[in-house]
Design a protein around this motif. Structure first.
Motif, PDB file in Angstrom:
ATOM      1  N   PHE A 185       0.864  -1.170   0.516  1.00 19.87           N
ATOM      2  CA  PHE A 185      -0.111   0.075  -0.014  1.00 19.87           C
ATOM      3  C   PHE A 185       0.530   1.918   0.246  1.00 19.87           C
ATOM      4  CE2 PHE A 185      -1.415  -3.206   2.128  1.00 19.87           C
ATOM      5  CZ  PHE A 185      -3.425  -3.957   1.963  1.00 19.87           C
ATOM      6  N   HIS A 186       0.647   1.932  -0.638  1.00 18.89           N
ATOM      7  CA  HIS A 186       0.848   3.498  -0.525  1.00 18.89           C
ATOM      8  C   HIS A 186       0.067   4.521  -0.586  1.00 18.89           C
ATOM      9  CE1 HIS A 186       4.408   6.793  -0.670  1.00 18.89           C
ATOM     10  NE2 HIS A 186       3.867   7.241  -1.802  1.00 18.89           N
ATOM     11  N   ILE A 187      -0.574   5.569   0.418  1.00 16.70           N
ATOM     12  CA  ILE A 187      -1.284   6.856   0.003  1.00 16.70           C
ATOM     13  C   ILE A 187      -1.418   7.877  -0.783  1.00 16.70           C
ATOM     14  CG2 ILE A 187      -2.843   5.378   1.555  1.00 16.70           C
ATOM     15  CD1 ILE A 187      -2.131   6.788   3.534  1.00 16.70           C
ATOM     16  N   GLY A 188       0.029   7.960  -0.525  1.00 14.59           N
ATOM     17  CA  GLY A 188       1.013   9.870  -1.143  1.00 14.59           C
ATOM     18  C   GLY A 188       1.819  10.245   0.253  1.00 14.59           C
ATOM     19  N   SER A 189       2.088  11.368  -0.008  1.00 17.35           N
ATOM     20  CA  SER A 189       2.932  11.721   0.223  1.00 17.35           C
ATOM     21  C   SER A 189       3.490  13.001   0.821  1.00 17.35           C
ATOM     22  CB  SER A 189       4.783  11.991  -0.909  1.00 17.35           C
ATOM     23  OG  SER A 189       5.674  11.808  -0.915  1.00 17.35           O
ATOM     24  N   GLN A 190       4.465  13.404   1.822  1.00 18.04           N
ATOM     25  CA  GLN A 190       3.970  14.765   2.974  1.00 18.04           C
ATOM     26  C   GLN A 190       2.965  14.441   3.208  1.00 18.04           C
ATOM     27  OE1 GLN A 190       5.814  16.201   3.594  1.00 18.04           O
ATOM     28  NE2 GLN A 190       4.822  17.697   4.424  1.00 18.04           N
ATOM     29  N   ALA A 362      14.970  15.960   0.151  1.00 18.59           N
ATOM     30  CA  ALA A 362      14.102  14.816  -0.498  1.00 18.59           C
ATOM     31  C   ALA A 362      13.268  15.512  -1.725  1.00 18.59           C
ATOM     32  CB  ALA A 362      13.134  14.137   0.240  1.00 18.59           C
ATOM     33  N   TYR A 363      13.790  14.536  -3.316  1.00 12.58           N
ATOM     34  CA  TYR A 363      12.911  15.194  -4.637  1.00 12.58           C
ATOM     35  C   TYR A 363      13.594  16.950  -4.593  1.00 12.58           C
ATOM     36  CZ  TYR A 363       9.992  11.746  -2.939  1.00 12.58           C
ATOM     37  OH  TYR A 363       9.547  10.087  -2.656  1.00 12.58           O
ATOM     38  N   GLY A 364      14.925  16.181  -4.457  1.00 12.24           N
ATOM     39  CA  GLY A 364      15.588  18.316  -5.207  1.00 12.24           C
ATOM     40  C   GLY A 364      16.796  17.537  -6.459  1.00 12.24           C
TER      41      GLY A 364
HETATM   42  C1  LIG Z   1       7.220   7.541  -3.639  1.00 13.84           C
HETATM   43  C2  LIG Z   1       6.869   6.468  -2.628  1.00 13.84           C
HETATM   44  C3  LIG Z   1       8.046   5.930  -1.306  1.00 13.84           C
HETATM   45  C4  LIG Z   1       8.246   7.047  -0.822  1.00 13.84           C
HETATM   46  O1  LIG Z   1       7.765   8.184   0.107  1.00 13.84           O
HETATM   47  P1  LIG Z   1       7.796   9.304   1.117  1.00 13.84           P
HETATM   48  O2  LIG Z   1       6.834  10.551   0.704  1.00 13.84           O
HETATM   49  O3  LIG Z   1       9.160  10.096   0.147  1.00 13.84           O
HETATM   50  O4  LIG Z   1       7.630   8.086   2.193  1.00 13.84           O
HETATM   51  C5  LIG Z   1       7.275   4.984  -1.201  1.00 13.84           C
HETATM   52  N1  LIG Z   1       6.586   4.258  -1.471  1.00 13.84           N
HETATM   53  C6  LIG Z   1       5.950   4.254  -3.136  1.00 13.84           C
HETATM   54  C7  LIG Z   1       5.468   3.440  -3.524  1.00 13.84           C
HETATM   55  C8  LIG Z   1       6.403   5.300  -3.239  1.00 13.84           C
HETATM   56  O5  LIG Z   1       5.961   5.910  -4.515  1.00 13.84           O
END
Ligand SMILES: *Cc1c(COP(=O)(O)O)cnc(C)c1O
Length: 383
Positions: A185-190, A362-364
């Motif tokens: 799973f991964h719901i987004g960033s920041q 990060a992301y820079g």
């Molecule tokens: C970008 C990403 C991450 C890392 O996200 P952060 O917001 O930098 O912690 C982790 N898993 C997946 C699948 C991603 O796309």
């Protein structure tokens, strides 16, 4: 430590450059390890920053790696990450990348569609190996972050959607070269609130149960990354509160006794330790504002131009007692979006002053380009 203490170093270095505080990186890595229970496996998301110096520190702290391309896998392995700690995600893995990852072999593919599962099965059959995969599930949890960095909603290109679950469960037994070992799973960033992570846990509990009942042997749950950092006040909160982050998972994630938890942290690991350092080239007086024109631009740090991201901007050279003046802080690139901050209040600023754009680890650097045939952005490290 204040960036001002490094002014002599900045003054004698060609600008622009990324400045990395390795002591802060070490402290961050230590804080993560201290806060995470032993059964939590942390993968560092290379896409946040793949600078080899940073990678060597992260690898030495025994993190795994989260990669989104074949070249990231190569970079991770050459920086010392062990292949059995590498996860490979991404909606568009090419055949060449899949073949390379199978040959290492890596720990796990995070698979984003039924079609991809079929292709990995075919390519694994050719190599006469079995691919370990986690199904990347779209949990439909709103992370309340910017629309470009929200990934867990149904209209997103990422992950397998609930309406496909039955089909995928039926398909899996026929894929002889695939072993499903986890859910991803991964719901987004920041994400700076903990509520979305709690929601994610509750959703995972349902899905974990459902897929297990359908006969899958789910050995690990990968909850992704997304933990945010404090861009507004980088000095007040240089270290993210990893304890409260992990405690959400400890509290709300229900696991079977044999199940492991994996994390993929990017921004929260490297974001605070980097600043983009730049010199003021020109001051241009406008009617309503002044422009401070820097030698760094969106080619060095694209986040403000790409998704209106905020970075704190500081004049490291200026006398702090000077009255504050309003500036639009811009770069030299021939694009109107090449602006680091509008109406930024800075002490009286002049040509030659050192400007720090904070929280840029990060992301820079990793997103920098040579548009306008600019020089590749350099990096400088202090311990
Ligand atoms: C970008 C990403 C991450 C890392 O996200 P952060 O917001 O930098 O912690 C982790 N898993 C997946 C699948 C991603 O796309």
């Amino acid at each position: 430590m204040s960036l001002r203490t490094h002014l002599p170093l900045f003054n004698k270095t060609e600008t622009p450059f990324y400045f990395y505080d390795l002591a802060l990186l070490k402290e961050t890595l230590h804080a993560i390890k201290k806060a995470a229970p032993k059964e939590y496996h942390i993968h560092y998301a290379l896409k946040a920053n793949a600078n080899p110096t940073l990678l060597s520190y992260i690898q030495q702290a025994r993190f795994g790696a989260d990669c989104v391309s074949g070249n990231e896998i190569k970079q991770a392995i050459s920086s010392g990450f062990s292949p059995e700690k590498i996860v490979f995600a991404g909606v568009g893995k090419s055949d060449k990348e899949i073949e390379y990852a199978l040959a290492q072999p890596i720990f796990c593919f995070n698979v984003e569609s039924i079609h991809e599962l079929q292709i990995i099965n075919e390519l694994a059959a050719k190599q006469q190996v079995t691919a370990s995969v986690a199904l990347r599930i779209n949990p439909n949890v709103d992370a309340y972050t910017h629309k470009y960095i929200t990934t867990g909603l149904e209209e997103n290109k990422f992950g397998i959607n609930p309406y496909e679950f039955d089909a995928i469960v039926q398909e899996i037994p026929s894929l002889k070269h695939i072993q499903v070992i986890g859910l991803h799973f991964h719901i987004g960033s920041q994400i700076t609130e903990l509520a979305p992570f709690k929601k994610l846990c509750l959703k995972i509990n349902e899905l974990n149960k459902w897929f297990t009942q359908k006969g899958l042997d789910i050995r690990h749950i990968n909850v992704g990354g997304g933990l945010g950092i404090n861009y507004q006040e980088p000095d007040k909160e240089a270290l993210v509160n990893f304890e409260s982050y992990f405690s959400v998972f400890k509290q709300f994630l229900t696991l079977a006794p044999n199940q492991e938890v994996h994390f993929e942290l990017g921004r929260s690991v490297v974001g605070p330790c980097g600043s983009l350092i730049s010199r003021v080239l020109y001051i241009k007086k406008g009617l309503n504002t002044n422009f401070a024109i820097l030698d760094a631009g969106m080619t060095d740090l694209i986040r403000p131009a790409l998704y209106q991201a905020y970075h704190k901007i500081e004049n490291v050279s200026a006398v702090l007692s000077e009255p504050l003046v309003r500036y639009d802080v811009v770069g030299p690139i021939c694009e109107s979006s090449d602006c680091f901050g509008k109406a930024v209040m800075l002490p009286q600023t002049q040509r030659g002053d050192m400007i720090a754009i904070r929280s840029a680890g990060a992301y820079g650097e990793v997103m920098s380009s040579n548009y306008n045939l600019r020089e590749k952005t350099k990096s400088v490290f202090v311990e």
